[in-house]
Design an enzyme around this catalytic site. Structure first.
Site, PDB file in Angstrom:
ATOM      1  CD  GLU A   1       8.385  12.681 -15.754  1.00 13.77           C
ATOM      2  OE1 GLU A   1       7.915  13.131 -15.361  1.00 13.77           O
ATOM      3  OE2 GLU A   1       9.902  12.615 -16.312  1.00 13.77           O
TER       4      GLU A   1
ATOM      5  CG  HIS B   1      -1.658  -1.512   1.472  1.00  9.79           C
ATOM      6  ND1 HIS B   1      -3.030  -1.508   1.134  1.00  9.79           N
ATOM      7  CD2 HIS B   1      -1.466  -2.433   2.016  1.00  9.79           C
ATOM      8  CE1 HIS B   1      -3.025  -2.756   1.223  1.00  9.79           C
ATOM      9  NE2 HIS B   1      -2.379  -3.349   2.156  1.00  9.79           N
TER      10      HIS B   1
ATOM     11  CB  SER C   1      12.469  22.452 -15.204  1.00 11.64           C
ATOM     12  OG  SER C   1      12.020  24.025 -15.222  1.00 11.64           O
TER      13      SER C   1
ATOM     14  CE  LYS D   1      11.651  19.570 -11.320  1.00 15.30           C
ATOM     15  NZ  LYS D   1      10.517  19.257 -11.443  1.00 15.30           N
TER      16      LYS D   1
END
Ligand code: ARG
Length: 456
Positions: free
Chosen positions: A290, A156, A277, A283
């Site tokens: 992804e 979980h 970024s 970043k």
């Protein structure tokens, strides 16, 4: 270009109809399979005395030249052609004259396209298998290098029990080994030659389909000509196998993305596989992971597309089937690219063992071990479970952890607690004690690695 099939009709189709009908933009990549298939077909026709040896030689030489010219770039594939089959036959006839027109005896584009696609996918299937093996190898090496690193195992997405990082990542190796098995199964059913089924009913010529199939390295010949030209199960199978590979990669990507966040800080993805970024200077984004996760959607889409094309399609060949190739080509390209980038990225990650261990120290992930400790001292599991729950509530209230609780306090909960409790709840002990077959102990992880090495 005049239509080869202009007969009953004038062949003067509207330009937009030609464009709509053409599949050359997609199927030109099968030029090698098409030409190799045609060479074998000419050999078979001559072997069965359907064409003369002289004609066969002229056809085969012509085809070999066409193949060499396409490969060298001397011959450009005409993107105005209807499809790769028509293109090759047209060029052949231009090259060797009327003899070229004999090649299409005892075959149809319906069995030809099924043949080309099977040949193409057999090769791609092997390529995917090799890429999977490479990735399994990378995972295994990473597991070996970090065999002792302890991390929290989750259920979980809540810290559950301590595990070895190596055990966690090897679970992906086992998923991929199953993918390998599935691809091998799929290969068997792709490895059946449809050529010679002709349009749908077979042919009046005394052909030798087995001879032709053997020349092309097929394991067997299809038994029903109607099924031969209508069957695209092998496409559905590889699309389904690829979808599952992508599921596995996507789940792994999700973990890498989580683990590389500041919140987890379990791993560092190399700069070579991250991007910055355009606005936030701090970043470092895990774009590759992804994208692999994102591309999984394409693979599912292709599977559904193929299934939907087949659903309700009457026998035998229908032009709908021309849509099959785009799905499989996109999926094989996608999965191969993903397997490669993922393996390269994984090879380069840095494992932050300290951070993993620290995360394991909070969250009471040794609570099961504390209960098991009492069970071994004669307390029934449910009672021990309850008691440990109370101890944890006490710790939370007093802002402490099980490792730091004095024995005196433990004894207030149960007189079964002794000094050895601290050893029992030590994270390393917790992991090492999970000796059950397939558990997270180092001994078990070593066994898993040995097994994988034997297979790969
Ligand atoms: N381009 C077609 C395909 O990809 C080849 C088969 C055409 N057959 C036909 N009967 N029109 O399916």
């Amino acid at each position: 270009m005049g239509k080869m099939w202009a007969g009953r009709t004038s062949g003067d189709t509207a330009k937009i109809a030609d464009e709509f009908n053409s599949s050359i933009g997609i199927d030109s990549r099968m030029f090698k399979e098409d030409i190799t298939g045609s060479i074998a077909h000419a050999e078979m026709l001559s072997f069965c005395n359907i064409i003369s040896v002289k004609d066969k030689e002229s056809i085969v030489n012509g085809l070999q030249e066409i193949l060499a010219d396409i490969e060298s770039g001397k011959l450009k594939i005409d993107m105005n052609a209807e499809d790769i089959h028509m293109f090759v036959e047209t060029v052949l006839t231009e090259k060797i004259g009327d003899t070229g027109k004999k090649l299409h005896t005892a075959r149809s584009r319906n069995d030809q396209v099924a043949l080309d696609l099977r040949m193409y996918l057999k090769n791609k299937n092997i390529e995917i298998q090799n890429n999977i093996k490479n990735l399994v190898n990378v995972i295994t090496v990473l597991a070996e290098e970090n065999i002792d690193a302890v991390m929290p195992g989750y259920t979980h997405l809540q810290r559950a029990q301590p595990i070895l990082f190596s055990h966690q990542i090897l679970s992906y190796a086992f998923m991929l080994l199953r993918d390998l098995e599935r691809l091998k199964e799929c290969y068997k059913r792709t490895d059946v030659s449809p050529i010679g089924a002709c349009a749908l009913a077979g042919t009046t010529y005394n052909t030798d389909r087995k001879f032709e199939a053997e020349l092309l390295g097929f394991n067997s010949v299809s038994l029903n000509s109607i099924d031969s030209v209508s069957d695209r199960d092998f496409c559905v199978e590889i699309l389904s196998d690829i979808s599952l590979i992508m599921v596995h990669l996507s789940r792994f990507c999700e973990e890498l993305i989580l683990w590389s966040s500041s919140e987890f800080n379990f791993i560092k993805i190399s700069d070579a596989y991250t991007t910055g970024s355009s606005i936030m200077p701090q970043k470092k984004n895990p774009d590759m992971a992804e994208l692999v996760r994102g591309k999984t959607g394409r693979a599912f889409g292709n599977l559904i597309t193929m299934l939907t094309i087949l659903k309700g399609l009457p026998l035998a060949y229908n032009k709908d089937l021309q849509e099959d190739k785009e799905t499989v080509f996109d999926s094989v390209d996608t999965v191969n690219k993903c397997l490669n980038i993922f393996a390269s990225m994984l090879k380069d990650i840095t494992v932050n063992k300290e951070s993993m261990l620290n995360a394991s120290k909070t969250g009471f992930i040794n609570a099961t071990d504390l209960a098991d400790y009492l069970v071994k001292k004669g307390i029934p599991f449910r009672t021990a479970y309850k008691l440990c729950g109370n101890i944890i509530a006490y710790c939370i209230k007093n802002n402490t952890v099980l490792e730091d609780l004095p024995l005196k306090t433990y004894k207030e909960f149960s007189d079964k607690f002794e000094e050895d409790v601290f050893k029992a709840i030590d994270l390393k002990t917790c992991v090492e004690n999970r000796i059950s077959f397939g558990g997270t102990s180092k001994q078990s992880v070593i066994k898993q690695i040995e097994y994988i090495k034997k297979i790969i």
